[in-house]
Scaffold this motif. Sequence first.
Motif, short mmCIF file in Angstrom:
data_model
loop_
_atom_site.label_atom_id
_atom_site.label_comp_id
_atom_site.label_asym_id
_atom_site.label_seq_id
_atom_site.Cartn_x
_atom_site.Cartn_y
_atom_site.Cartn_z
N LEU B 92 -10.92 38.99 49.91
CA LEU B 92 -11.44 39.42 51.21
C LEU B 92 -12.20 40.73 51.10
CD1 LEU B 92 -8.35 38.50 53.35
CD2 LEU B 92 -10.53 37.32 53.26
N ALA B 93 -11.65 41.69 50.35
CA ALA B 93 -12.30 42.99 50.26
C ALA B 93 -13.65 42.87 49.55
CB ALA B 93 -11.41 43.98 49.52
N THR B 94 -13.70 42.02 48.50
CA THR B 94 -14.99 41.88 47.83
C THR B 94 -15.98 41.12 48.72
OG1 THR B 94 -14.05 39.99 46.62
CG2 THR B 94 -14.19 42.07 45.43
N TRP B 95 -15.47 40.25 49.59
CA TRP B 95 -16.37 39.61 50.55
C TRP B 95 -16.88 40.66 51.54
CZ3 TRP B 95 -19.61 35.94 51.11
CH2 TRP B 95 -20.13 35.65 52.37
N GLY B 96 -16.01 41.55 51.96
CA GLY B 96 -16.43 42.65 52.83
C GLY B 96 -17.53 43.46 52.15
N LEU B 97 -17.36 43.69 50.86
CA LEU B 97 -18.37 44.42 50.10
C LEU B 97 -19.70 43.68 50.12
CD1 LEU B 97 -19.12 46.69 48.09
CD2 LEU B 97 -18.43 45.14 46.27
N SER B 98 -19.62 42.36 50.02
CA SER B 98 -20.88 41.62 49.99
C SER B 98 -21.58 41.70 51.35
CB SER B 98 -20.65 40.18 49.56
OG SER B 98 -20.12 39.44 50.62
N ILE B 99 -20.79 41.79 52.43
CA ILE B 99 -21.42 42.00 53.75
C ILE B 99 -22.14 43.35 53.75
CG2 ILE B 99 -20.93 42.44 56.19
CD1 ILE B 99 -18.63 40.47 55.99
N VAL B 100 -21.48 44.36 53.21
CA VAL B 100 -22.07 45.69 53.17
C VAL B 100 -23.38 45.67 52.36
CG1 VAL B 100 -21.73 48.02 52.26
CG2 VAL B 100 -19.89 46.89 53.51
N VAL B 101 -23.33 45.00 51.21
CA VAL B 101 -24.52 44.95 50.35
C VAL B 101 -25.67 44.25 51.08
CG1 VAL B 101 -25.46 43.95 48.22
CG2 VAL B 101 -23.24 45.08 48.19
N VAL B 102 -25.37 43.12 51.72
CA VAL B 102 -26.42 42.39 52.43
C VAL B 102 -27.05 43.29 53.50
CG1 VAL B 102 -26.83 40.50 54.06
CG2 VAL B 102 -25.47 40.10 52.01
N GLN B 103 -26.21 44.03 54.24
CA GLN B 103 -26.75 44.88 55.31
C GLN B 103 -27.58 46.01 54.72
OE1 GLN B 103 -26.62 43.59 58.14
NE2 GLN B 103 -25.05 42.11 57.57
N LEU B 104 -27.11 46.62 53.63
CA LEU B 104 -27.85 47.72 53.00
C LEU B 104 -29.21 47.22 52.51
CD1 LEU B 104 -25.11 49.62 50.95
CD2 LEU B 104 -26.37 50.44 52.96
N ILE B 105 -29.21 46.04 51.90
CA ILE B 105 -30.48 45.50 51.41
C ILE B 105 -31.40 45.19 52.57
CG2 ILE B 105 -31.49 43.46 50.31
CD1 ILE B 105 -29.29 43.59 48.25
N THR B 106 -30.82 44.64 53.64
CA THR B 106 -31.65 44.33 54.80
C THR B 106 -32.25 45.61 55.38
OG1 THR B 106 -30.05 42.60 55.26
CG2 THR B 106 -31.67 43.04 56.96
N ILE B 107 -31.45 46.66 55.45
CA ILE B 107 -31.96 47.92 55.98
C ILE B 107 -33.05 48.48 55.06
CG2 ILE B 107 -31.35 50.34 56.44
CD1 ILE B 107 -28.56 49.26 57.31
N GLY B 108 -32.84 48.35 53.74
CA GLY B 108 -33.80 48.91 52.79
C GLY B 108 -35.06 48.07 52.61
N PHE B 109 -34.90 46.74 52.56
CA PHE B 109 -36.03 45.89 52.19
C PHE B 109 -36.47 44.94 53.31
CE2 PHE B 109 -34.11 47.15 48.24
CZ PHE B 109 -35.17 47.33 47.36
N GLY B 110 -35.74 44.89 54.40
CA GLY B 110 -36.09 43.96 55.47
C GLY B 110 -35.49 42.59 55.20
N ARG B 111 -35.58 41.73 56.23
CA ARG B 111 -34.93 40.42 56.11
C ARG B 111 -35.81 39.41 55.40
NH1 ARG B 111 -32.23 39.35 62.00
NH2 ARG B 111 -30.79 38.06 60.81
N GLY B 112 -37.09 39.77 55.20
CA GLY B 112 -38.07 38.78 54.75
C GLY B 112 -37.80 38.28 53.34
N THR B 113 -38.54 37.22 53.00
CA THR B 113 -38.45 36.61 51.68
C THR B 113 -39.54 37.21 50.79
OG1 THR B 113 -37.66 34.59 52.69
CG2 THR B 113 -38.54 34.42 50.46
#
Lengths: 606, 278
Positions: B92-113
């Motif tokens: 669960l905690a590593t899944w929480g981490l993956s949520i954090v990573v996804v959000q950080l990447i989205t903030i940094g690079f945007g949602r686009g492909t």
Amino acid sequence: MSEHPFAAGIPAATRLPSERWRIERGIFAVLSVLTLAVVAAGPLVLDTYSVSVLIRSFLYGVIAVTVDILWGYTGILSFGQSVFFGIGAYALGLASTHLDFTSPIALGAFVAGPVVAAAAALLVAWLGFGPRVSPLYISVITLVQAVIFVQLIYTGGDYTGSSSGLSGFDTFDVGMESWFRIAGAGLVIITALAWVFMRSDVGRLLIAIRENEQRCSYCGIGTARVKTLLLVSSAIVTAFAGFAYAAFNDVVAPDLGNFQFGTELLIWVALGGRGTLIGPVIAAVLIDFVSAYLSGSLPFVWQLFIGLLFIVVIVLMPQGLGPALTNGMLRRRAKAVMVAPRLTLLPDPVVGDAARGPVIEITDLSKRYGSLTVLTGVTFGASPGELVSLVGPNGAGKTTLIRCISDGLERTSGTVKIGGKSIGRMSPEGCVRLGLGRKFQAPNVFDALSVADSLRIARAQQEPLSAWRSSDEVRLPAAAMRVVVATGLDQQLGTTVRHLSHGSKQALELAMVLAMEPRVLLLDEPTAGLTKAERAAIGAILVDLVRDHGLCILLIEHDLDFVRDISSRIIVLHQGGIVIDGNVTEVTTSELVRSIYSGEPGAVTP
Amino acid sequence: MTSLFLDIVTTAAILYVVATGLLIVFGVLKIINFAHGSFLTIGGYAALVVTQLGLSPWAGPPLALLAGFVLGAVVEMLIVRPLYNRPLDAILATWGLSIVVVQLITIGFGRGTNFVVSPVKGAVVVLGTEYSLYRLLMIVVALVLGGVLVTIMQGTRLGLVARAVIMNEALAQSLGINSARVRFITFSIGSGLAALAGALITPLLSVDPLMGVPWLLNAFMLVLVSGTSLLSLLLACVVLGGAQVVVSTYGNPVFGALTIVVLAAILLRIRPAGFARV
């Protein structure tokens, strides 16, 4: 209490469960009514947007309750509870999109969703709770279930709306304020029912399954059936919530049933506090509500915050934020009064003709692991009133033999009969129902339950557990009562098992096994790790059980002095076979036995 | 037919590259790292950064490996270490981490492909069929990776110690092996390998914040059926990856995406040890 060789029980002021129940029920009823009043008044004070968001949040709260019962209380970690929500929602979405939205169709969808969800849950349970399936497998299969759900929706193309889902279908003509009250009242009622259920004797059983499923099986409880029932009921409740979601929002999408949403539910439950019911509900409603408000302005930052908070809570306060906060506030409150039921002695059962003849018969039993033979050609029987000790050096196959007697799937060949009935390929709970009781080598108990609850669960076969109240009485047969009283456990009925001494845990497990009124008792080194005084006490009890209660005991023991003192017969196992089966004198004077124990492995071949 | 064969072999190679990191973490730490997918995403974005900076595309994978290794080390210390005795909470905690990573990447690079420049382009003719050179290169990568890992496990002190920890951690500890350090190094390597895999697969696919999730699910199932053996993993990748290719080619691509997950689930039900010790 110092005369007890076990623990000096400190009798605390105890209260009967029904007295506590009365107080708690009062508080909870008042809280429920207040919450219902708040829900009823909500639409009058909240703006439209908040009302519409909260309807969804309330429905998510309902799923959080089911996830908490499954995971927080029973330990079933499901990544796919979202699927049942999705099924309920799509039942209405599909019906209303492809058929005329009439009352029979709406009713049909209302019933079909939960039925399909229940069928899916049944399949998942059949796969996940089977015998010999690893405990992680249910998590795997629920994850797979979520992946399949989403892919099926994609495959449906225009029919299911693929990735964009279905929207704009006809739905019920009910105003938003009414939806708010329906969803809110639904959440309060579901939470209240769950609260009553979890405080009942069956609720304790669910915790027992989480704590030690093996012990539950050896108390004769079909844990797979209990878990299946739980999963199916939770699927039905969740599907109703999904139906309400679709009916109010007029939109369904694959996201409702995916693995990410399934995991989000776990996050809410973990944050609110596993196994607290109220915590997960508050967390679900609060987080979803705030999410909706922040989704416009800072969606990613909010998700980031929740993710970080989740990690911190899992790592630092596994019990959840709710309990961490309330414990902090209530720290100065006086220690709670011990709650425990009272013990009642059952009348002695009438010993009939069944007591004659062997109660356990083992014929030509063997056990092989691949090419390694652990047991071969083991044949013996034992009658009521016999205390048969199984001795032999380490690796002789003693514990394996006990395993083969108590679990039908263990042995490679041969037959085992208990009370004249063959155990076939029965599970441990089946063998227990034939009259077997097994005490393990290391104490195998329910750490999180009280002594009284543990004893009651051991009696569940004889006296069904109540699903709505906590009983005031634990009824024990004379043999179990003897152990409980002799070891001072009767003074510690309300104590959590975790806090008992090693000796008291051993005694408790023995008492639990005796509470099941077995005809054959399998004991694997019952005195391991006990002091000399405790050992003598246990020995005396065992002798009495055999003499006074006509029990048949099979005992594994290394301490030959102890064996000599209490046994009526001794069987020596060596290299997987029986080398001697005779009375105490025959065995203790045998040259053969001496050579085995003096370590001349070549001296004997069985 | 040749093309189907090559598809199967290259798919198995790609799956192997993606799943190895998860397998060694599972083997040594006995926890499932649900952040594996997000380390893969991080690797993909490392390759993207290399492309955006105009560097040689060959710099992508090594950079990703390094980034994954360093981040993995930090994650092990902060999140995994305290949860070592709570394997389900670690998921669960590593899944929480993956949520954090996804959000950080989205903030940094945007949602686009986004798309990444491939280090090798074009196709070669193999056995009369024209086939993507980069996909063929993945076979070499998988073989080299497998070879290096087997060499480490069988031929070095770290490998010996890691095998001891895999077999019996309590005993290894009592013999003076610092199993905490073994776990730390293994998790870092596993994360590095995940990121490396992310950088390696991006020329074949696009880069987006959620790219890791499907790979995580497939890798998770492959590891469950492989136990702790690198060889079983290879077998699982060939059999289940092959089935995926066949279903996608002759059946429905949507069902193709389900093949690994469903087959692995069925296999685990029938035979809990999966491909291990076949």
